[in-house]
Design a protein around this motif. Structure first.
Motif, PDB file in Angstrom:
ATOM      1  N   VAL A   1       1.161  -1.229   0.209  1.00 43.62           N
ATOM      2  CA  VAL A   1       0.225   0.028  -0.095  1.00 43.62           C
ATOM      3  C   VAL A   1       1.100   0.961   0.034  1.00 43.62           C
ATOM      4  N   THR A   2       1.988   1.130   0.948  1.00 45.00           N
ATOM      5  CA  THR A   2       2.895   2.620   0.675  1.00 45.00           C
ATOM      6  C   THR A   2       3.610   2.656  -0.783  1.00 45.00           C
ATOM      7  N   LEU A   3       4.110   1.449  -1.043  1.00 43.15           N
ATOM      8  CA  LEU A   3       4.420   1.444  -2.044  1.00 43.15           C
ATOM      9  C   LEU A   3       3.693   2.114  -3.180  1.00 43.15           C
ATOM     10  N   LEU A   4       1.932   1.890  -3.643  1.00 43.19           N
ATOM     11  CA  LEU A   4       1.576   2.416  -4.695  1.00 43.19           C
ATOM     12  C   LEU A   4       0.938   3.260  -4.119  1.00 43.19           C
ATOM     13  N   ALA A   5       1.126   4.015  -3.415  1.00 40.15           N
ATOM     14  CA  ALA A   5       0.910   5.781  -2.834  1.00 40.15           C
ATOM     15  C   ALA A   5       1.891   6.395  -3.609  1.00 40.15           C
ATOM     16  N   CYS A   6       3.089   5.806  -3.145  1.00 43.03           N
ATOM     17  CA  CYS A   6       4.298   6.531  -3.576  1.00 43.03           C
ATOM     18  C   CYS A   6       4.077   6.351  -5.360  1.00 43.03           C
ATOM     19  N   VAL A   7       3.865   4.864  -5.805  1.00 44.71           N
ATOM     20  CA  VAL A   7       3.602   4.931  -8.036  1.00 44.71           C
ATOM     21  C   VAL A   7       2.357   6.527  -7.957  1.00 44.71           C
TER      22      VAL A   7
ATOM     23  N   PRO B   1       4.990  14.217 -10.557  1.00 46.32           N
ATOM     24  CA  PRO B   1       6.811  13.483 -10.376  1.00 46.32           C
ATOM     25  C   PRO B   1       7.370  14.769  -9.811  1.00 46.32           C
ATOM     26  N   THR B   2       7.720  16.593  -9.453  1.00 50.03           N
ATOM     27  CA  THR B   2       8.731  17.319  -8.709  1.00 50.03           C
ATOM     28  C   THR B   2       8.181  16.747  -6.999  1.00 50.03           C
TER      29      THR B   2
ATOM     30  N   LEU C   1       1.867   8.703  -6.419  1.00 46.46           N
ATOM     31  CA  LEU C   1       2.492  10.122  -5.921  1.00 46.46           C
ATOM     32  C   LEU C   1       2.764  10.997  -7.176  1.00 46.46           C
ATOM     33  N   ARG C   2       4.447   9.404  -7.478  1.00 43.10           N
ATOM     34  CA  ARG C   2       5.284  10.104  -8.634  1.00 43.10           C
ATOM     35  C   ARG C   2       4.552  10.234  -9.911  1.00 43.10           C
TER      36      ARG C   2
END
Length: 144
Positions: free
Chosen positions: A17-23, A30-31, A25-26
């Motif tokens: 879930v954390t990595l999905l949120a990072c993806v 992107p900034t 957000l990225r």
């Protein structure tokens, strides 16, 4: 679900879930500067899974041989699948994740065995997790 493997399942879910949120957000911003995957971040994700495991299955027995294996797979494969690290860094992250998760689990379990005194200690897991996270922050400050 077998209570022995619930911690590993919760850890994989929290990391996913954390990595999905990072993806996400990225992709949409992107900034934005995303956090590094370092020891305090791994400890934070582990403590979230440990506290959830404590409240969901308080009397579960842990398989201390399976914890480093599954945590190495979790921290090696999931960040690689989310394109957060390169293949060479995924191996280092797998080893660091396995050691960090195992030590954090051992410390949290020992603290909980000493502090849990029946129904009066409902928030002891949360306070233990906060104190362990602060200790991990101090350790990272000393090491790095």
């Amino acid at each position: 679900m077998n209570k022995t493997y619930r911690l590993n399942t919760l850890l994989a879910a929290v990391v996913a879930v954390t990595l999905l949120a990072c993806v996400v957000l990225r992709a949409f911003c992107p900034t934005l500067i995303l956090p590094k995957i370092d020891i305090p971040f791994i400890v934070l994700l582990t403590l979230i899974a440990l506290v959830a495991d404590h409240y969901l299955s308080a009397d579960a027995k842990r398989c201390y041989i399976c914890i480093p294996v599954f945590s190495a797979l979790t921290f090696g494969l999931l960040p690689l699948a989310a394109f957060m690290v390169s293949a060479a860094d995924a191996l280092v992250l797998a080893v660091v994740g396995a050691v960090t998760v195992t030590v954090t689990t051992l410390l949290f379990t020992q603290i909980q065995e000493r502090l849990s005194s029946g129904p009066a200690a409902k928030a002891s897991a949360l306070f233990s997790a906060v104190s362990l996270y602060m200790a991990a922050q101090c350790l990272a400050g000393i090491i790095l």
